[in-house]
Design a protein around this motif. Sequence first.
Motif, PDB file in Angstrom:
ATOM      1  N   UNK A 171       1.113  -1.217   0.167  1.00  0.00           N
ATOM      2  CA  UNK A 171       0.114   0.369  -0.073  1.00  0.00           C
ATOM      3  C   UNK A 171       0.527   0.964   0.449  1.00  0.00           C
ATOM      4  N   UNK A 172       1.836   1.395   0.264  1.00  0.00           N
ATOM      5  CA  UNK A 172       2.593   2.836   0.374  1.00  0.00           C
ATOM      6  C   UNK A 172       2.475   3.403  -0.957  1.00  0.00           C
ATOM      7  N   UNK A 173       2.779   2.970  -1.625  1.00  0.00           N
ATOM      8  CA  UNK A 173       3.038   3.951  -3.395  1.00  0.00           C
ATOM      9  C   UNK A 173       1.817   4.662  -3.540  1.00  0.00           C
ATOM     10  N   UNK A 174       0.757   4.083  -2.575  1.00  0.00           N
ATOM     11  CA  UNK A 174      -0.666   4.243  -3.676  1.00  0.00           C
ATOM     12  C   UNK A 174      -0.498   5.668  -1.939  1.00  0.00           C
ATOM     13  N   UNK A 175      -0.949   5.545  -0.589  1.00  0.00           N
ATOM     14  CA  UNK A 175      -0.141   5.960   0.579  1.00  0.00           C
ATOM     15  C   UNK A 175       0.008   7.431   0.266  1.00  0.00           C
ATOM     16  N   UNK A 176       1.293   7.075  -0.807  1.00  0.00           N
ATOM     17  CA  UNK A 176       1.992   8.399  -1.041  1.00  0.00           C
ATOM     18  C   UNK A 176       1.879   9.265  -2.123  1.00  0.00           C
ATOM     19  N   UNK A 177       1.306   8.576  -2.840  1.00  0.00           N
ATOM     20  CA  UNK A 177       0.751   9.153  -3.755  1.00  0.00           C
ATOM     21  C   UNK A 177      -0.409   9.667  -4.103  1.00  0.00           C
ATOM     22  N   UNK A 178      -1.691   9.184  -2.565  1.00  0.00           N
ATOM     23  CA  UNK A 178      -2.434  10.456  -2.506  1.00  0.00           C
ATOM     24  C   UNK A 178      -2.716  11.410  -1.647  1.00  0.00           C
ATOM     25  N   UNK A 179      -1.165  11.346  -0.482  1.00  0.00           N
ATOM     26  CA  UNK A 179      -0.700  12.152   0.320  1.00  0.00           C
ATOM     27  C   UNK A 179      -0.156  13.539  -1.052  1.00  0.00           C
ATOM     28  N   UNK A 180       0.499  13.082  -1.935  1.00  0.00           N
ATOM     29  CA  UNK A 180       0.688  14.160  -2.566  1.00  0.00           C
ATOM     30  C   UNK A 180      -0.337  14.905  -3.279  1.00  0.00           C
ATOM     31  N   UNK A 181      -1.113  14.163  -3.189  1.00  0.00           N
ATOM     32  CA  UNK A 181      -2.317  14.525  -4.169  1.00  0.00           C
ATOM     33  C   UNK A 181      -3.447  15.405  -3.119  1.00  0.00           C
ATOM     34  N   UNK A 182      -3.293  15.241  -1.692  1.00  0.00           N
ATOM     35  CA  UNK A 182      -3.980  16.117  -0.922  1.00  0.00           C
ATOM     36  C   UNK A 182      -3.302  17.233  -1.135  1.00  0.00           C
TER      37      UNK A 182
END
Length: 535
Positions: A171-182
Amino acid sequence: MTLNQLLRKNKKQLTLYLIGAFMTTISGLFFTLALSNAFGIIEEADSAGILRRIALVLLFAFTPIFTQMLSRFLRIGFMRDILIQVRTLAYEKIMSHTYESFRKNPKEHYMSMLVSDINLFEKDFFLSFLNIIYSFGSFILGVTILTFISPIIALATLFVSLILFTVTKVFEPVARKTKQQTQEANANYNVQLTNILNGMEVIKLYHVEENFKKPFENIVFALENIKKRAFRIDEFQSNLNHWIAGTFQMIIYIYATYLYIQDLVSLTSLILVFNLIGQLVWSMISGFNFINRFKTSIDIFNRITQPQVNPQAVNKMTFREVLRVKNLNFSYGEHKILQNLNFSVKPKDKVLIIGPSGAGKTTLLNCLAQNLSTYQGEIIVDSHELRTIQTESFLKSCGYIRQQHFLFNDSIKNNVILASPFDKEKFDKVMKDVDLYDWITTLQAKEDHILEQDGLNISGGQRQRLSIARELYHDREVLFVDEPSASLDDQTAQHIYDTLLNLDKTLICVSHRHLDYLSKHFDTKIELETLGVAI
């Protein structure tokens, strides 16, 4: 500076922080030991054993109160110092922008970086750092204790922890990506909201509130959709981890109870297993989740602190021979502003740039002043292309008097000298040169008179002359000047021009007023036309 370098720089405070954080681990373990010893009282056969157990319960129960207080004391200094340095690094990153790169984003973008993003870093970094230390510290101590009670339970705990770690990595890549999008959505929301608030007067005067309501709702909807997507990802990962942990916990409870029934472990050991398994599994879930948050905080740190670097800028500024412009072209998108400009400027030359509105006078000045670098062609200063000259070195030699002048909420003196040493004689001469000396002498505080932000308590002409005074005081060898008489009456304007023309320095000036007078006093006149130049 990387985060690792920042931590090494603060290694003494970091060591104290780690000690303090590890104390939270001991505190959690002490509560478990207090509970298990309380149940162990049942197994004691004599009063001496009961008293010993009670003493242990009291020791393990009350010690965490003091360790928590000491832990907080040890951690607070590191947290304070890191935040101060991160805010300073973020400020330095903003200051490292060139004029051109700074203008690519609205000011609200940088405000978001200095406020919202740093607050997000503070929350994610310290919370995740502390919880990772607590989780893994508790795990190491807990597994060590379980090894003495039942090696099988200890090994099973290690195996399940590896499964939970694998889930986290997936889940790490998608978690970091969504945080950046936020983060990006939050920044865009701040920019758009500020734009609406800044235009509130116009919106109210023209009764167009409803026209701006829909765009505002779209911004909010986009932001909340991204946050909702991030929440769903976190929720799914959390539910999966909880299912794995709950299943494992139930299996270990059954196995530990079987060991107790078979008299293979004591009641105290059984209670320890029950409490430790719950703590270890759930703390590891928390720890692995916080690893993703910690990595996200590193991403935030890098984004808000890494300075802008121009790898081309390797040369120092020297202007001893000639500034030569060769086949200079510049466009804003598809709209051409400058085309095939060729001219040269020698040290001490006085150059006047004129032309109709929209011909590119200020654009040309900004290209020469290193404010715009996306031009085609060449601008050679002595033997170096302008884009290869270090900005800091360039600014030490070149000053720029702009059409728009910003004044700080500070004294007249500080607005002029900025960080330079104050020289009273030099300051007074400059004030006379810009025709402000007599006005300053009428003020009660003289040069210490406080200006409101952007000089709102003085006239536009006084603001412009203070901006000119700022550049004259810093006495750089090349001076770029953009419409210095825009807010001045004719008499004051002529006085300012005479002052500038008498300077023993290179002067490159844009103007659309007083052209008959100026044409007689400048060495070179560059007349821009739409998409061309005539000299």
